[in-house]
Design a protein around this motif. Structure first.
Motif, short mmCIF file in Angstrom:
data_model
loop_
_atom_site.label_atom_id
_atom_site.label_comp_id
_atom_site.label_asym_id
_atom_site.label_seq_id
_atom_site.Cartn_x
_atom_site.Cartn_y
_atom_site.Cartn_z
N GLY B 300 -6.86 12.08 -0.97
CA GLY B 300 -5.66 11.77 -0.21
C GLY B 300 -5.96 11.29 1.20
O GLY B 300 -5.09 10.76 1.89
N VAL B 301 -7.18 11.50 1.66
CA VAL B 301 -7.59 11.00 2.96
C VAL B 301 -8.38 9.70 2.80
O VAL B 301 -8.14 8.72 3.49
N ALA B 302 -9.29 9.72 1.83
CA ALA B 302 -10.19 8.57 1.66
C ALA B 302 -9.43 7.31 1.27
O ALA B 302 -9.65 6.25 1.86
N GLY B 303 -8.54 7.41 0.31
CA GLY B 303 -7.84 6.22 -0.19
C GLY B 303 -6.98 5.55 0.87
O GLY B 303 -7.20 4.40 1.24
N PRO B 304 -5.99 6.27 1.42
CA PRO B 304 -5.09 5.64 2.39
C PRO B 304 -5.80 5.12 3.63
O PRO B 304 -5.45 4.06 4.15
N GLU B 305 -6.83 5.85 4.08
CA GLU B 305 -7.52 5.38 5.28
C GLU B 305 -8.29 4.09 5.02
O GLU B 305 -8.33 3.20 5.86
N ALA B 306 -8.89 4.00 3.83
CA ALA B 306 -9.56 2.75 3.47
C ALA B 306 -8.52 1.65 3.35
O ALA B 306 -8.73 0.51 3.79
N ALA B 307 -7.37 1.98 2.79
CA ALA B 307 -6.35 0.96 2.55
C ALA B 307 -5.84 0.37 3.86
O ALA B 307 -5.71 -0.84 4.00
N ASN B 308 -5.53 1.22 4.84
CA ASN B 308 -4.95 0.61 6.04
C ASN B 308 -5.96 -0.21 6.81
O ASN B 308 -5.61 -1.19 7.46
N ASN B 309 -7.24 0.14 6.66
CA ASN B 309 -8.25 -0.70 7.29
C ASN B 309 -8.46 -2.01 6.54
O ASN B 309 -8.64 -3.06 7.15
N GLY B 310 -8.43 -1.93 5.22
CA GLY B 310 -8.53 -3.15 4.42
C GLY B 310 -7.38 -4.09 4.75
O GLY B 310 -7.57 -5.30 4.89
N ALA B 311 -6.19 -3.52 4.93
CA ALA B 311 -5.02 -4.33 5.25
C ALA B 311 -5.19 -5.01 6.60
O ALA B 311 -4.78 -6.16 6.78
N ALA B 312 -5.82 -4.32 7.54
CA ALA B 312 -6.00 -4.91 8.86
C ALA B 312 -6.86 -6.17 8.76
O ALA B 312 -6.55 -7.19 9.39
N VAL B 313 -7.92 -6.11 7.97
CA VAL B 313 -8.77 -7.29 7.82
C VAL B 313 -8.03 -8.36 7.02
O VAL B 313 -8.04 -9.54 7.37
N GLY B 314 -7.36 -7.93 5.95
CA GLY B 314 -6.62 -8.89 5.13
C GLY B 314 -5.58 -9.65 5.94
O GLY B 314 -5.39 -10.85 5.76
N SER B 315 -4.92 -8.94 6.87
CA SER B 315 -3.87 -9.58 7.67
C SER B 315 -4.40 -10.72 8.52
O SER B 315 -3.62 -11.55 8.98
N LEU B 316 -5.71 -10.72 8.77
CA LEU B 316 -6.27 -11.82 9.55
C LEU B 316 -6.11 -13.14 8.83
O LEU B 316 -6.01 -14.19 9.46
N VAL B 317 -6.07 -13.10 7.51
CA VAL B 317 -6.02 -14.36 6.76
C VAL B 317 -4.72 -15.13 7.03
O VAL B 317 -4.77 -16.27 7.46
N PRO B 318 -3.53 -14.51 6.80
CA PRO B 318 -2.32 -15.28 7.13
C PRO B 318 -2.21 -15.58 8.63
O PRO B 318 -1.69 -16.63 9.01
N LEU B 319 -2.72 -14.68 9.45
CA LEU B 319 -2.63 -14.93 10.89
C LEU B 319 -3.38 -16.20 11.26
O LEU B 319 -2.88 -17.06 11.99
N LEU B 320 -4.58 -16.33 10.72
CA LEU B 320 -5.41 -17.46 11.10
C LEU B 320 -5.07 -18.72 10.33
O LEU B 320 -5.11 -19.82 10.85
#
Lengths: 334, 509, 180
Positions: B300-320
Motif C-alpha cells: 500500500g506504500v510501494a505501489g501508490p508512491e511509485a505511481a505518483n512518481n511515474g505520473a510526474a515523468v509521464g506528464s512531461l510528455v504532453p507538457l513538452l
C-alpha cells in the motif's frame, strides 16, 4: 532606517527579510535606481495584487510590471496572487486596500466594466472607486479552425456559419471569458450563430479539442496556439480586433469588418481611490515609463500584447466605453 | 536522433556539476517544503520560480523538476509519519504508511517510498525513451467522452478504495462530490452555493480539506488517546531499512505502480492523484497480500508512491509535446520555460531535441538526487517522532493553519481546515473511509465538466458518450474491476463449493 | 427513536444498536437532511439550461439525490447489519478537559489569526497548547511557546518568503504602525 531598531526583535527580522526575499527577483541594483523618479519615495515593500493564479497565462504580465516597478522605485514589490471570481476577488482586494500607494495591482476590462453590472455588491461600481493608473496592453483573440476543415478564409467560414446556424463548434476557455464574449459580439453584429463550447482547464483542453478535430474552430490568444499554427494543425482566419496586430499582420480584422466587434483582453494597473497626490503623481509617471520602456515593449511583443499606455481619465473613458458593449452582450443572452 | 541517442545526449548535457547542484538544491528545497503540512508541489514550485528566472534555462528547469519530485516525496513523508497528507497524491499512502508507522516500521516505509520513487522514475524514463514518438499525441485522442469515462469510471472503482462496508465508502464520497460543486461552476462560470461569500467562489481547495480531515482530526485523536501514537523504538540503521521480506514484497507493486503512473501521466487531469489511488486499487485486486492492505502492508506504500512518481515523468510528455500543462505545477514549469525563451509545442521534439531530452534527463537526475538525499534523511524524519508530543502537535497545528492560509491568501481556507477537522473527527469515530471523500472531491468537478462539455459539443446527444471505442473500453474495464472480483469469487464458489471463505453480506471489491 | 427501530432488526443476537451504529444512523439522518436541502436549493436557485446546453444545476441535483440515496443506505446498513459496530469512546475527566481546551485554543487562534498576525497568534497558541498538554510551569511554557511560535513564523515568512498576516506587527497594525 534607524527607527527599525526600536522594533521588537521579530519586526526587525521581518522587515529585513522581506527586503531580502521579496518574491520578485527583480531587486538587483535597486539602490542605483532609487530616487530617480518623482518626489514620492516608498520606504517599505509595495504589494502588487494579481487577481489570477500563480503561473496562469495572465500572471506574467503582472509580474513583469511589478518587477520593473521595483527597479524604478528602489523597493521590493511583492506579488500576491488572489485568484477567483472572474478576477473580482483580487480586484476587490486592490480597491479596498489602504489608499497609501503601498497596494496596487492588475485588473482587466471584464472585471471593471462588466462585473459591477452583474454584481451590485462589488466595491468598484464606477471608475471613481479606484485610480486607473495605466493600461498595460491588449491581447486580441484569434479565430482559428482545424486544418482539416474546408474553410480557407474568414469569408468562407462566416458563409458556412450563416448557412448552418449553431452547426459549427467554437471552443473557448470558458463561458464569459474574452474568447467567448468576442464570439458573442460577432454573432450579434453579423447574425451568425456558432455552437460555443466552453472548455476549462486554462484553455489547454479547448486547444486539444480543436487540434484533434473534436471541434471545428477555436478562439484563443495567439501565443498559446502559435505552435499548432506553425505545425500546420490549426489555421488562423481572423482577429477579433480593430487595429493592426503585429504578430499576424495579414489576417482580416473582424472588428473592422463588423462595426464594434472588437473584443481583446485588456489589462490595467489600478490602485485604490483617493491616493495622496504626491505619491499618485509618482506612480502615474513611473508606470507610464515602465510600459514605454524597451524591456516592457519586448515582453509585450514576445507575448502577443499590444501596448497603449493611456492613463487616468483617458483610461477611465476606455473602461466606460466597454460598459455598453458588455450590456449588449448580456442583454442578448436573455 | 533516435530516442536512445536522445536520452544519452540529454544525460550528457545534464551531468555537469552545476546542473547536478541545481537538481540537489531543488530536491532538498522541495522535500523541505513538501514535509510541511499544507505546502505541496504547487507552493514549492511557486516559491522557487522567481529564483529560477535568474539562473540559466537548464539549471532553472532542473531545479523546478527537483522541487516537484522533492515535494511529492515530502508530502508523502508526513502521510506516513503523522497521517497528514501534504497533497492529494499522498492521501492513499497515508492508509498503510501510517499503519506501518504505528507498528514501528516508519523507517522501512520511508525507505520503500524513496527507492520506489527512484524506480518509478527509472521505469518511466525508459518508457518515455522507447515510446515518446508513439505516446506524444495520446492526449489528442481524449475528448470529453473519454475523460468522462476515465473520471466517472474512476469514481466508481475508487469509491471503496479504502475498504470497509459499502456505506462507509459511498457516504463520504458523495459528500466529497457535493463539496466539489461549491464555487464558480467551471463551464459557464455561474456562482453557486457561495451564499454571498466572495472567497467561496473558488470552491473548497484540496489542501485545507485533506489536512483538516486527516491531520487535524489525527492530532485531536492523539491528544485524547496518547497510546495511538507511533512507536519509535530506535533509529538504528537496522530498524530504518526494510527487512528482506519487506523488500521482496515491494518489487511487484513498484513495477505495477510505475507503469500505471506513467500511462496516467500521459493524460490530462489529476493524473498523480488518480494514479496513486488506482495503484492502491490495483494492489487490492492482484497482490498476494491483499488482505493485509489497510493494516500496514508494504504494498500500500510501494505501489501508490511509485505511481505518483511515474505520473510526474509521464506528464512531461504532453507538457513538452503539446505545450499543454495539465496541472498547476506544470503550468509553473511551462511559465519557467517561456521565460527562458522555450515554447513547448508540437514542434519541440523535432526542432529542439536538445531541450526535450535534457528536460527528460533532468527529471531523471532529480529522481536520483532525491534518492541520494532522502535515504540518509530517513533517520532524521523518523526521529521527528521523538520530539515531545506536547510540542510537536501544536507546532503542526500552527503550520497547518499557515499552510492553509498561504495557498490562496484566504482566511476562508483556514476555517475550512477547522471545519474539516471536525468532520474528519466525526467520520473517524464512526469508521467512515475518508479517502473516499477525497476521491469525490477530486473527481466530482471533472465529471461534471466533461459531461457538460460533451453535451454542449454533441448538442445534447447522450449517445456521444458511448460513441468512441476508447470510452467504451474504459467503462468496460471500470465495470469489470468493480464487479469482476465478486463474480469471480461467486463463480469459484459455485465450482469448488463454499470453502471456508468468510460469508459477507456484501460482495467485496 | 433508536430503541424502537432496534426491535425491527432481524438477528436478535446482533440487534443491540451500539454506539457506532447509532452514530451512523445520526450521520445518515444529517446526510439525508443535507441532501434534501441541497436538492431543493439547487432546484430553486441554480439554472438548469436545456438538453443542448445543460446548466449549472443538473449535476448538483444528481449529487443531491445521490446524497439522499447514500444517506438512506447508511441508515439501513446501520439498522440491519452489524458490519460496522462497536462503542464510540470519548475521553473523560482530565483528557476531556485537555481536548476541549485545545479545541477552544485552536478556534481562538484561527479567529484572531489575521488581527494578531502570524507571529503573535502562533506564539500565544503555542503557549496555551503547551500549558494544556504539558507541564504546569508557566515560565517554561512561555519561553518554549514563544520560541517555537517565533521560529516557525520566521522560517516561513522570512526564509521562505511566504506572505502571511502581519497583524499587529504589520505597517497598518497597532504595534507595527508606531514605528513607521
Amino acid at each position: 532606517m534607524n527607527k527599525h531598531h526600536l522594533h521588537g526583535a521579530f519586526a526587525v527580522a521581518s522587515a529585513l527579510a522581506l527586503v531580502a526575499c521579496g518574491s520578485d527577483g527583480g531587486s538587483g541594483g535597486t539602490d542605483a535606481a532609487a530616487g530617480e523618479a518623482g518626489a514620492w519615495q516608498p520606504n517599505r515593500p509595495i504589494t502588487y495584487i494579481i487577481p489570477y493564479g500563480t503561473g496562469g497565462s495572465t500572471d506574467p504580465i503582472g509580474r513583469q510590471f511589478a518587477s520593473q516597478l521595483s527597479e524604478e522605485l528602489g523597493v521590493d514589490v511583492v506579488v500576491e496572487n488572489r485568484e477567483g471570481g472572474a478576477a473580482t476577488i483580487g480586484t476587490t482586494g486592490i480597491v479596498t486596500a489602504q489608499p497609501d500607494c503601498y497596494t496596487l495591482g492588475l485588473s482587466n476590462h471584464t472585471a471593471l466594466a462588466n462585473q459591477p453590472a452583474l454584481n451590485p455588491d462589488l466595491p468598484f461600481q464606477t471608475t471613481d472607486d479606484y485610480t486607473p493608473l495605466v493600461k498595460l496592453g491588449d491581447i486580441p483573440v484569434v479565430l482559428a479552425v482545424n486544418a482539416d476543415t474546408p474553410w480557407q478564409t474568414l469569408e468562407e467560414f462566416l458563409a458556412a456559419a450563416e448557412a448552418d446556424p449553431n452547426g459549427i463548434g467554437y471552443a473557448t476557455s470558458g463561458a464569459g471569458g474574452t474568447p467567448d464574449t468576442a464570439a458573442k459580439l460577432l454573432e450579434i453584429r453579423s447574425g451568425i450563430e456558432l455552437n460555443r463550447v466552453p472548455f476549462s482547464g486554462g484553455g489547454g483542453e479547448a486547444l486539444t479539442a480543436a487540434v484533434s478535430g473534436e471541434i471545428e474552430s477555436i478562439g484563443t490568444f495567439y501565443p498559446s496556439m502559435q505552435g499548432f499554427v506553425e505545425s500546420g494543425d490549426l489555421r488562423p482566419l481572423g482577429i477579433f480586433y480593430d487595429q493592426e496586430y503585429p504578430l499576424l499582420p495579414d489576417l482580416p480584422l473582424i472588428g473592422e469588418q463588423f462595426e464594434g466587434a472588437s473584443m481583446p483582453a485588456a489589462y490595467y494597473t489600478i490602485a485604490p481611490a483617493n491616493l495622496d497626490e504626491e505619491c499618485r503623481d509618482t506612480l502615474v509617471e513611473v508606470s507610464q515609463q515602465i510600459v514605454e520602456s524597451e524591456e516592457f515593449q519586448q515582453f509585450a511583443e514576445e507575448n502577443g500584447y499590444v501596448t497603449d499606455p493611456i492613463q487616468l481619465d483617458e483610461l477611465a473613458a476606455e473602461i466606460d466605453d466597454y460598459r455598453p458593449v458588455f450590456e449588449e452582450i448580456e442583454g442578448s443572452d436573455a | 536522433m533516435n530516442p536512445i541517442e536522445g536520452l544519452l545526449y540529454g544525460l550528457e548535457l545534464v551531468f555537469t556539476p552545476e546542473l547536478l547542484l541545481a537538481a540537489f538544491v531543488g530536491a532538498a528545497a522541495g522535500t523541505a517544503i513538501g514535509v510541511l503540512p499544507g505546502l505541496g508541489p504547487v507552493a514549492g514550485a511557486a516559491l522557487i520560480l522567481p529564483l529560477t528566472f535568474t539562473l540559466p534555462p537548464a539549471a532553472g528547469l532542473i531545479m523546478i523538476a527537483g522541487v516537484y519530485a522533492g515535494s511529492m516525496y515530502g508530502g508523502s513523508t508526513t502521510s506516513v509519519l503523522m497521517n497528514m497528507p501534504g497533497e492529494s497524491a499522498s492521501v492513499v499512502t497515508a492508509i498503510d504508511g501510517y499503519e506501518m508507522t504505528r507498528r514501528g516500521r516508519a523507517g522501512p516505509a520511508l525507505s520503500i517510498m524513496a527507492v520506489g520513487s527512484f524506480i518509478a522514475g527509472t521505469v518511466a524514463i525508459v518508457l518515455v525513451t522507447l515510446m515518446s514518438p508513439l505516446v506524444a499525441n495520446i492526449a489528442l485522442l481524449f475528448g470529453p467522452a473519454e475523460y468522462l469515462a476515465l473520471t466517472g469510471g474512476g469514481l466508481l472503482v475508487l469509491a471503496r478504495v479504502a475498504g470497509g462496508s459499502p456505506a462507509s465508502g459511498y457516504f463520504p464520497m458523495v459528500l466529497g462530490i457535493m463539496l466539489g460543486t461549491v464555487g464558480v461552476e467551471q463551464v459557464t462560470g455561474i456562482f453557486r452555493y457561495t451564499f454571498g461569500l466572495q472567497d467561496l467562489a473558488l470552491g473548497f481547495s484540496l489542501v485545507p480539506v485533506a489536512v483538516g480531515l486527516y491531520g487535524l482530526a489525527e492530532i485531536f485523536l492523539l491528544i485524547e488517546d496518547p497510546d495511538r501514537a507511533a512507536k519509535v523504538r530506535s533509529v538504528k540503521l537496522r530498524e530504518l531499512l526494510p527487512s528482506r521480506e519487506e523488500w521482496r514484497r515491494a518489487w511487484a507493486p513498484w513495477g505495477r505502480g510505475s507503469a500505471l503512473g506513467f500511462f496516467f501521466g500521459l493524460l490530462p487531469g489529476p493524473s498523480a492523484t488518480l494514479s496513486s489511488f488506482a495503484s492502491y486499487r490495483l494492489e487490492k485486486s492482484v497482490s498476494k497480500h491483499r488482505d493485509e492492505l489497510g493494516k500496514g502492508a508494504v504494498e500500500g506504500v510501494a505501489g501508490p508512491e511509485a505511481a505518483n512518481n511515474g505520473a510526474a515523468v509521464g506528464s512531461l510528455v504532453p507538457l513538452l509535446s503539446l505545450g499543454l500543462p495539465f496541472s498547476a505545477t506544470f503550468a509553473l514549469m511551462l511559465a519557467a520555460m517561456v521565460v527562458q525563451g522555450i515554447q513547448p509545442g508540437p514542434l519541440l521534439i523535432e526542432q529542439r531535441p536538445d531541450i526535450f531530452w535534457s528536460l527528460i534527463a533532468s527529471m531523471y537526475v532529480a529522481n536520483v538526487m532525491l534518492l541520494v538525499l532522502n535515504l540518509p534523511l530517513v533517520g532524521v524524519w523518523v526521529s521527528l517522532l521523538r520530539v515531545p508530543k506536547s510540542m510537536l502537535m501544536p507546532g503542526i497545528l500552527v503550520i497547518a493553519v499557515l499552510g492553509a492560509f498561504s495557498t490562496r491568501n484566504s482566511m476562508l481556507d483556514v476555517w475550512v481546515l477547522l471545519a474539516m477537522g471536525v468532520v474528519g473527527y466525526a467520520l473517524r469515530k464512526l469508521d467512515f473511509a475518508m479517502a473516499s471523500l477525497i476521491v469525490g472531491l477530486v473527481l466530482g468537478p471533472f465529471i461534471e465538466k466533461h459531461f457538460r462539455e460533451g453535451m454542449f459539443l454533441s448538442r445534447g446527444d447522450l449517445s456521444y458518450f458511448l460513441d468512441s471505442p476508447i470510452a467504451i473500453g474504459i467503462w468496460v474495464v471500470a465495470l469489470v474491476v468493480m464487479f469482476g472480483g465478486g463474480l469471480w469469487r461467486l463463480l469459484r464458489r459455485r465450482l469448488i463449493g463454499a470453502e471456508g471463505e468468510k460469508v459477507k453480506l456484501e460482495v467485496e471489491d | 427513536m433508536t430503541r424502537q427501530s432496534s426491535a425491527d432488526s432481524e438477528r436478535d443476537a446482533r440487534s443491540v444498536l451500539d454506539g457506532k451504529r447509532r452514530g451512523r444512523i445520526v450521520a445518515g439522518g444529517l446526510g439525508l437532511l443535507l441532501g434534501l436541502w441541497f436538492s431543493w436549493y439547487t432546484w430553486s436557485t441554480v439554472p438548469f439550461g436545456t438538453q443542448d446546453r445543460p446548466g449549472a444545476g443538473v449535476f448538483p441535483l444528481v449529487v443531491g439525490i445521490g446524497m439522499v440515496v447514500v444517506s438512506v443506505m447508511t441508515i439501513v446498513e446501520a439498522l440491519r447489519t452489524d458490519q460496522v459496530s462497536g462503542e464510540i469512546r470519548f475521553p473523560t475527566g482530565e483528557k476531556r478537559r485537555t481536548v476541549l481546551l485545545m479545541a477552544v485554543a485552536m478556534v481562538a487562534f484561527v479567529a484572531l489569526y489575521q488581527f494578531l498576525g502570524q507571529y503573535i497568534a502562533s506564539s500565544l497558541f503555542m503557549i496555551t497548547a503547551l500549558a494544556a498538554l504539558g507541564t504546569r510551569s508557566w515560565v517554561r511554557n512561555v519561553v518554549y511557546g514563544t520560541a517555537i511560535g517565533v521560529a516557525i513564523s520566521a522560517f516561513f515568512m522570512e526564509l521562505l518568503g511566504v506572505r502571511l498576516p502581519e497583524g499587529l506587527l504589520g505597517p497598518t497594525g497597532v504595534i507595527g504602525g508606531l514605528f513607521l
